[in-house]
Design a protein around this motif. Structure first.
Motif, PDB file in Angstrom:
ATOM      1  N   GLY A   4       0.814  -1.207   0.000  1.00 39.73           N
ATOM      2  CA  GLY A   4       0.000   0.000   0.000  1.00 39.73           C
ATOM      3  C   GLY A   4       0.847   1.256   0.000  1.00 39.73           C
ATOM      4  N   ALA A   5       0.646   2.106  -1.000  1.00 41.91           N
ATOM      5  CA  ALA A   5       1.357   3.376  -1.052  1.00 41.91           C
ATOM      6  C   ALA A   5       0.934   4.259   0.117  1.00 41.91           C
ATOM      7  CB  ALA A   5       1.062   4.084  -2.374  1.00 41.91           C
TER       8      ALA A   5
ATOM      9  N   ASP B 211       5.221   3.863   9.183  1.00 42.74           N
ATOM     10  CA  ASP B 211       5.148   5.319   9.139  1.00 42.74           C
ATOM     11  C   ASP B 211       4.415   5.823   7.917  1.00 42.74           C
ATOM     12  OD1 ASP B 211       6.371   5.778  11.538  1.00 42.74           O
ATOM     13  OD2 ASP B 211       8.385   5.934  10.689  1.00 42.74           O
ATOM     14  N   GLN B 212       3.600   6.830   8.129  1.00 41.83           N
ATOM     15  CA  GLN B 212       2.879   7.500   7.061  1.00 41.83           C
ATOM     16  C   GLN B 212       3.813   8.453   6.342  1.00 41.83           C
ATOM     17  OE1 GLN B 212       2.094  10.918   6.988  1.00 41.83           O
ATOM     18  NE2 GLN B 212       0.451  11.033   5.486  1.00 41.83           N
ATOM     19  N   GLY B 213       3.681   8.556   5.020  1.00 42.40           N
ATOM     20  CA  GLY B 213       4.513   9.481   4.270  1.00 42.40           C
ATOM     21  C   GLY B 213       3.922   9.780   2.909  1.00 42.40           C
ATOM     22  N   CYS B 214       4.448  10.827   2.286  1.00 41.58           N
ATOM     23  CA  CYS B 214       4.018  11.206   0.936  1.00 41.58           C
ATOM     24  C   CYS B 214       5.117  12.053   0.324  1.00 41.58           C
ATOM     25  CB  CYS B 214       2.704  11.975   0.983  1.00 41.58           C
ATOM     26  SG  CYS B 214       2.135  12.536  -0.642  1.00 41.58           S
TER      27      CYS B 214
ATOM     28  N   CYS C 226       2.970   8.556  -2.375  1.00 39.32           N
ATOM     29  CA  CYS C 226       1.755   9.039  -1.704  1.00 39.32           C
ATOM     30  C   CYS C 226       0.636   8.008  -1.794  1.00 39.32           C
ATOM     31  CB  CYS C 226       1.295  10.346  -2.338  1.00 39.32           C
ATOM     32  SG  CYS C 226       2.484  11.689  -2.179  1.00 39.32           S
ATOM     33  N   ARG C 227      -0.203   8.025  -0.773  1.00 40.35           N
ATOM     34  CA  ARG C 227      -1.414   7.192  -0.777  1.00 40.35           C
ATOM     35  C   ARG C 227      -2.191   7.461  -2.062  1.00 40.35           C
ATOM     36  NH1 ARG C 227      -5.654   4.883   2.098  1.00 40.35           N
ATOM     37  NH2 ARG C 227      -4.628   4.648   4.095  1.00 40.35           N
ATOM     38  N   ASN C 228      -2.778   6.389  -2.624  1.00 39.57           N
ATOM     39  CA  ASN C 228      -3.561   6.548  -3.842  1.00 39.57           C
ATOM     40  C   ASN C 228      -4.783   5.640  -3.790  1.00 39.57           C
ATOM     41  OD1 ASN C 228      -2.707   3.892  -4.706  1.00 39.57           O
ATOM     42  ND2 ASN C 228      -0.780   4.801  -5.391  1.00 39.57           N
TER      43      ASN C 228
ATOM     44  N   ARG D 207      -6.772   0.757   5.445  1.00 38.95           N
ATOM     45  CA  ARG D 207      -5.919   0.484   6.596  1.00 38.95           C
ATOM     46  C   ARG D 207      -4.818  -0.467   6.151  1.00 38.95           C
ATOM     47  NH1 ARG D 207      -6.953   1.388  12.011  1.00 38.95           N
ATOM     48  NH2 ARG D 207      -5.954   0.042  13.534  1.00 38.95           N
ATOM     49  N   VAL D 208      -3.575  -0.056   6.305  1.00 43.20           N
ATOM     50  CA  VAL D 208      -2.411  -0.859   5.946  1.00 43.20           C
ATOM     51  C   VAL D 208      -1.776  -1.359   7.242  1.00 43.20           C
ATOM     52  CG1 VAL D 208      -0.126  -0.815   4.898  1.00 43.20           C
ATOM     53  CG2 VAL D 208      -2.024   0.383   3.792  1.00 43.20           C
TER      54      VAL D 208
END
Length: 303
Positions: free
Chosen positions: A165-166, A272-275, A281-283, A289-290
Motif C-alpha cells: 500500500g502506497a 510510518d505514514q509518508g508522501c 503518496c497514498r492513492n 488500513r495498511v
C-alpha cells in the motif's frame, strides 16, 4: 544490490521541536527515546513531507477495499539459537491480547511523520502496527513501538511482514537510548521497506555528528510474506541477515567515523505514514488500513 550513502526514508523521525510521548500499555513515560532531528529524518535524508492532513470525510483520496491477509499466528518452526550467541535474553511472541511490559507505543499525531498510540494492537499471536485515517485524531497516521530496555552490542531478530500500500513504509531499527545523541552515536537500520509493493528493502548504518552513512538499497524480498531480519552489533562489525543468511557486513574502515560504540540502543518497529521522497503518496489502490504484522522478536547479549 548497490552500495549507497543515503538512506531510504524517515525511520524514527518526527520534528525534534515536537515532544514525543512514548507510553507503555498503561504508563506514560516523559519524552524519552525517539524523536527526530529537525531538518533531517531519523534515516539521514530530508524529512518525508506529509501529504496535506486527510481529514475525516474529506474527499482527497479514495481507498481500496482490499483486505489484509488474515492476521493469524504463523506455523514457522521455532527459530534455532544462532551459533555462538547462547540463549536469548528476550523472547517476545506476542501471544497475549495487549502490548507486553517493556514495550512502549508512540503517540505523536502532530509529529513528522505522525503516529498514534491506538494504531498498535496485539492479537492472534502477533503485534499489529497500522496506518490509516484515525478517527480519534482526525487524520492519516501511522504507529510504532519501542522495546524499552536499551542494550549495547548484541543480536536482534525480528520476523515481520507488511501489507502492500502506497503512503506507508515499514521500519525495523536500533535507535540511540537518548534521542538527542542522534546522529552522533549512530543508528542501525535492519530493514526499511518503503516500496509500495513491499518487493525490496534497504539496510543502513549511521554514525557521527555529520551523519555518515553506508548501506544497501533495494535488496529484493517480498515483505508481504513473513521474513526474518537480524543484525549483530559488535565493536568490530555490524552484520545483517535475511532469513538466517548473511548479506551485508560493515567494519570500522567502511565508514568515516567508525562503527557506533558510544551508547546503548533501543529496538524500534514502525509503520510510518509518508508522501513524497522515498514513500509514494497514498492513492486509490491503497487499502483504507495498511498493517505491519510482527510475529516474534529475539534479543541476544554479545558473547
Amino acid at each position: 544490490m548497490g552500495l549507497v550513502l543515503l538512506c531510504a526514508t524517515a525511520a524514527c523521525g518526527s520534528d525534534a521541536r515536537d515532544e514525543l510521548a512514548l507510553t507503555t500499555p498503561s504508563t506514560s513515560v516523559p519524552t524519552i527515546g525517539i524523536a527526530p532531528a529537525p531538518a533531517v529524518s531519523g534515516s539521514g535524508v530530508p524529512s518525508v513531507s506529509a501529504s496535506p492532513q486527510q481529514k475525516l470525510g474529506a474527499a482527497a483520496y479514495t481507498t481500496s477495499t482490499t483486505a489484509p491477509k488474515a492476521a493469524t499466528a504463523t506455523t514457522a518452526a521455532k527459530p534455532a539459537n544462532p551459533a555462538g550467541w547462547g540463549s536469548p535474553v528476550m523472547v517476545q511472541d506476542f501471544n497475549g491480547s495487549s502490548l507486553p511490559a517493556q514495550w512502549g507505543t508512540y503517540d505523536s499525531p502532530n509529529g513528522t511523520p505522525p503516529r498514534s498510540g491506538d494504531m498498535v494492537s496485539v492479537s492472534n499471536g502477533m503485534l499489529h502496527i497500522a496506518g490509516g485515517v484515525n478517527s480519534r485524531v482526525g487524520k492519516d497516521v501511522g504507529g510504532g513501538v519501542m522495546y524499552l530496555k536499551a542494550q549495547k552490542y548484541g543480536r536482534w531478530e525480528v520476523r515481520f511482514r507488511a501489507q502492500a500500500g502506497a503512503g506507508y513504509g515499514a521500519f525495523v531499527l536500533l535507535w540511540p537510548q537518548n534521542n538527542e545523541d542522534w546522529p552522533t552515536v549512530g543508528e542501525i537500520d535492519l530493514a526499511e521497506v518503503v516500496a509500495s509493493d513491499r518487493s525490496t528493502f534497504g539496510t543502513f548504518l549511521h554514525h557521527g555528528s555529520a551523519n555518515h552513512q553506508v548501506g544497501l538499497d533495494a535488496t529484493k524480498a517480498d515483505f508481504t510474506e513473513f521474513h526474518t531480519v537480524a543484525v549483530e552489533w559488535l565493536p568490530t562489525r555490524v552484520t545483517y541477515y535475511l532469513d538466517g543468511k548473511k548479506f551485508f557486513n560493515v567494519t570500522p574502515s567502511q565508514i568515516e567515523t567508525g562503527l557506533p560504540t558510544e551508547s546503548a540502543m533501543n529496538l524500534a518497529m514502525q509503520l510510518d505514514q509518508g508522501c513524497g521522497g522515498y514513500i509514494a503518496c497514498r492513492n486509490g489502490s491503497t487499502p483504507s488500513r495498511v498493517v505491519m504484522d510482527v510475529d516474534w522478536v529475539r534479543v541476544y547479549q554479545a558473547p
